[in-house]
Design a protein around this motif. Structure first.
Motif, mmCIF file in Angstrom:
data_model
loop_
_atom_site.group_PDB
_atom_site.id
_atom_site.type_symbol
_atom_site.label_atom_id
_atom_site.label_comp_id
_atom_site.label_asym_id
_atom_site.label_seq_id
_atom_site.Cartn_x
_atom_site.Cartn_y
_atom_site.Cartn_z
ATOM 1 N N PRO A 234 0.807 -1.225 0.000
ATOM 2 C CA PRO A 234 0.000 0.000 0.000
ATOM 3 C C PRO A 234 0.835 1.267 0.000
ATOM 4 C CG PRO A 234 -0.088 -1.090 2.132
ATOM 5 C CD PRO A 234 0.581 -2.041 1.198
ATOM 6 N N MET A 235 2.050 1.181 0.521
ATOM 7 C CA MET A 235 2.983 2.303 0.449
ATOM 8 C C MET A 235 4.398 1.760 0.437
ATOM 9 S SD MET A 235 2.774 4.008 4.270
ATOM 10 C CE MET A 235 1.049 4.413 4.044
ATOM 11 N N GLY A 236 5.325 2.571 -0.088
ATOM 12 C CA GLY A 236 6.710 2.138 -0.164
ATOM 13 C C GLY A 236 7.416 2.242 1.175
ATOM 14 N N PRO A 237 8.622 1.661 1.295
ATOM 15 C CA PRO A 237 9.337 1.645 2.566
ATOM 16 C C PRO A 237 9.687 3.037 3.086
ATOM 17 C CG PRO A 237 10.745 0.859 0.778
ATOM 18 C CD PRO A 237 9.361 0.935 0.239
ATOM 19 N N PHE A 238 9.969 3.993 2.206
ATOM 20 C CA PHE A 238 10.305 5.346 2.649
ATOM 21 C C PHE A 238 9.051 6.100 3.092
ATOM 22 C CE2 PHE A 238 13.724 3.995 -0.139
ATOM 23 C CZ PHE A 238 14.841 4.271 0.638
ATOM 24 N N GLU A 239 7.954 5.892 2.375
ATOM 25 C CA GLU A 239 6.681 6.468 2.800
ATOM 26 C C GLU A 239 6.270 5.914 4.165
ATOM 27 O OE1 GLU A 239 4.141 7.171 -1.256
ATOM 28 O OE2 GLU A 239 4.703 5.110 -0.781
ATOM 29 N N LEU A 240 6.504 4.626 4.356
ATOM 30 C CA LEU A 240 6.136 3.995 5.630
ATOM 31 C C LEU A 240 6.996 4.516 6.770
ATOM 32 C CD1 LEU A 240 4.382 1.966 7.101
ATOM 33 C CD2 LEU A 240 6.027 0.177 6.487
ATOM 34 N N MET A 241 8.292 4.699 6.514
ATOM 35 C CA MET A 241 9.159 5.266 7.549
ATOM 36 C C MET A 241 8.664 6.647 7.968
ATOM 37 S SD MET A 241 13.142 4.259 6.721
ATOM 38 C CE MET A 241 13.074 3.857 4.970
ATOM 39 N N ASP A 242 8.260 7.449 6.995
ATOM 40 C CA ASP A 242 7.758 8.790 7.301
ATOM 41 C C ASP A 242 6.457 8.731 8.089
ATOM 42 O OD1 ASP A 242 9.852 10.091 6.132
ATOM 43 O OD2 ASP A 242 8.718 10.934 4.454
ATOM 44 N N LEU A 243 5.614 7.760 7.780
ATOM 45 C CA LEU A 243 4.343 7.638 8.485
ATOM 46 C C LEU A 243 4.550 7.184 9.926
ATOM 47 C CD1 LEU A 243 1.226 7.592 8.519
ATOM 48 C CD2 LEU A 243 1.360 5.216 7.726
ATOM 49 N N VAL A 244 5.328 6.131 10.106
ATOM 50 C CA VAL A 244 5.578 5.601 11.454
ATOM 51 C C VAL A 244 6.437 6.565 12.265
ATOM 52 C CG1 VAL A 244 6.653 3.716 12.733
ATOM 53 C CG2 VAL A 244 5.290 3.234 10.696
ATOM 54 N N GLY A 245 7.391 7.197 11.603
ATOM 55 C CA GLY A 245 8.300 8.131 12.267
ATOM 56 C C GLY A 245 9.742 7.697 12.113
ATOM 57 N N LYS A 273 21.351 10.247 10.452
ATOM 58 C CA LYS A 273 21.470 11.643 10.048
ATOM 59 C C LYS A 273 20.131 12.367 10.161
ATOM 60 C CE LYS A 273 22.798 14.577 6.127
ATOM 61 N NZ LYS A 273 23.302 14.584 4.729
ATOM 62 N N MET A 274 19.077 11.745 9.663
ATOM 63 C CA MET A 274 17.765 12.376 9.712
ATOM 64 C C MET A 274 17.271 12.504 11.149
ATOM 65 S SD MET A 274 16.046 10.551 6.394
ATOM 66 C CE MET A 274 14.572 11.550 6.381
ATOM 67 N N TYR A 275 17.542 11.492 11.967
ATOM 68 C CA TYR A 275 17.150 11.541 13.378
ATOM 69 C C TYR A 275 17.838 12.701 14.087
ATOM 70 C CZ TYR A 275 16.695 10.140 18.271
ATOM 71 O OH TYR A 275 16.439 10.122 19.626
ATOM 72 N N GLU A 276 19.128 12.851 13.854
ATOM 73 C CA GLU A 276 19.884 13.922 14.505
ATOM 74 C C GLU A 276 19.456 15.306 14.016
ATOM 75 O OE1 GLU A 276 23.880 12.728 13.704
ATOM 76 O OE2 GLU A 276 23.985 11.371 15.450
ATOM 77 N N GLN A 277 18.949 15.378 12.787
ATOM 78 C CA GLN A 277 18.470 16.646 12.243
ATOM 79 C C GLN A 277 17.046 16.968 12.689
ATOM 80 O OE1 GLN A 277 19.018 15.880 8.040
ATOM 81 N NE2 GLN A 277 21.014 16.897 7.993
ATOM 82 N N GLY A 278 16.390 16.004 13.330
ATOM 83 C CA GLY A 278 15.023 16.221 13.776
ATOM 84 C C GLY A 278 13.983 16.082 12.684
ATOM 85 N N HIS A 279 14.364 15.434 11.575
ATOM 86 C CA HIS A 279 13.428 15.212 10.478
ATOM 87 C C HIS A 279 12.792 13.834 10.675
ATOM 88 C CE1 HIS A 279 14.978 18.812 8.858
ATOM 89 N NE2 HIS A 279 16.053 18.322 8.267
ATOM 90 N N TYR A 280 11.633 13.813 11.345
ATOM 91 C CA TYR A 280 11.029 12.552 11.766
ATOM 92 C C TYR A 280 9.922 12.062 10.839
ATOM 93 C CZ TYR A 280 13.353 13.473 16.261
ATOM 94 O OH TYR A 280 14.265 13.723 17.252
#
Length: 295
Positions: A234-245, A273-280
């Protein structure tokens, strides 16, 4: 002899933690007819949780998935408190959905165990911390287990019920029956393993997707397209990461590494890198995708 867990004895539920998962899980229990208390140390978090439940259940009524009467009845069965331990005194089933830190969970389980009735089950929603590292903080290791929901809990059908070496059959059977009463499809996991079942499958896909993106084989957008159009996801792995956090994905891997000590279990450098930048992800407006730029 201590009383054994029984699904018929469960009437009052305590959900500890009013984040995204605790909020939705509490709503699920209320929709199934249980009296539910959601607790959190932060009163403002409880206010947000209350409003989020009203919004989400209201949408179910608007879409015809639940009647207005069902929604109003569920809302009437829900209460909120900053005193987890007073609420635990009256609970038949306690589900912890707090931060993914073993020290915090152990202290919480010890305190809840001291307050809860003898027959109550103490379950954790953790996807990475097995109940075996929490059970000896209690006097009831046979009534401790993982009851792992998936985000968004109101939608996702799977619930993993994971026993530790001391969990009784009665505890597993009762927790499975409770998941079924919520309209879920429980998966019994007979032996603890980091990531359990579903997340281990997801982890393999996510790890390959991250490597493909980092190597420049394909953009994360195109990898998502491939997952949706070729694999039927239903969604790709990167879309899912963004949804879950992104933060959740990072902390899950960090917790797994803490358990195994295997360098291969460390969070991927891109996640770090994204975690440390606060891009969740969606929750912050930016993750792999930029949601602030979307109309």
């Amino acid at each position: 002899m201590k009383p054994q867990p029984n699904i018929d004895a469960i009437r009052r539920i305590l959900v500890v933690g009013s984040g995204a998962m605790g909020t939705q899980i509490g709503a699920l229990f209320a929709l199934a007819g249980y009296d539910v208390t959601t607790s959190d140390l932060d009163a403002s978090a409880l206010d947000r949780s209350r409003e989020e439940v009203r919004r989400r259940l209201g949408r179910l009524a608007e879409k015809g998935r639940r009647s207005s009467e069902e929604v109003e009845s569920a809302l009437a069965r829900m209460s909120y408190t900053t005193d987890s331990f007073a609420a635990a005194c009256e609970a038949d089933f306690i589900l912890e959905a707090a931060v993914e830190r073993i020290d915090i969970k152990r202290k919480l389980f010890a305190d809840l165990d001291a307050a809860a009735p003898d027959h109550a089950i103490l379950a954790t929603n953790s996807s990475t911390i097995p109940s075996s590292v929490l059970m000896d903080a209690t006097t009831r290791p046979d009534r401790v287990c993982n009851m792992h929901f998936f985000n968004p809990a109101l939608v996702m059908a799977c619930v993993e019920v994971v026993r530790n070496p001391e969990t009784s059959d009665a505890t597993v059977d009762t927790t499975v029956a409770l998941a079924e009463k919520l309209g879920k499809q429980p998966v019994r996991i007979n032996r603890e393993i980091p990531g359990f079942v579903a997340n281990r499958l997801l982890r393999a896909l996510r790890a390959e997707a991250l490597e493909l993106e980092a190597a420049g084989i394909a953009s994360f957008e195109d990898i998502d397209v491939a997952a949706r159009t070729a694999l039927g996801h239903p969604m790709g792995p990167f879309e899912l990461m963004d949804l879950v956090g992104i933060d959740v994905a990072y902390l899950v891997r960090a917790a797994e590494h803490e358990q195994t000590g295997n360098p291969a279990d460390l969070p991927h450098p891109s996640l770090k890198k994204m975690y440390e930048q606060g891009h969740y992800g969606r929750k912050t407006g930016r993750g792999w995708y930029d949601y602030e730029a979307q109309p």
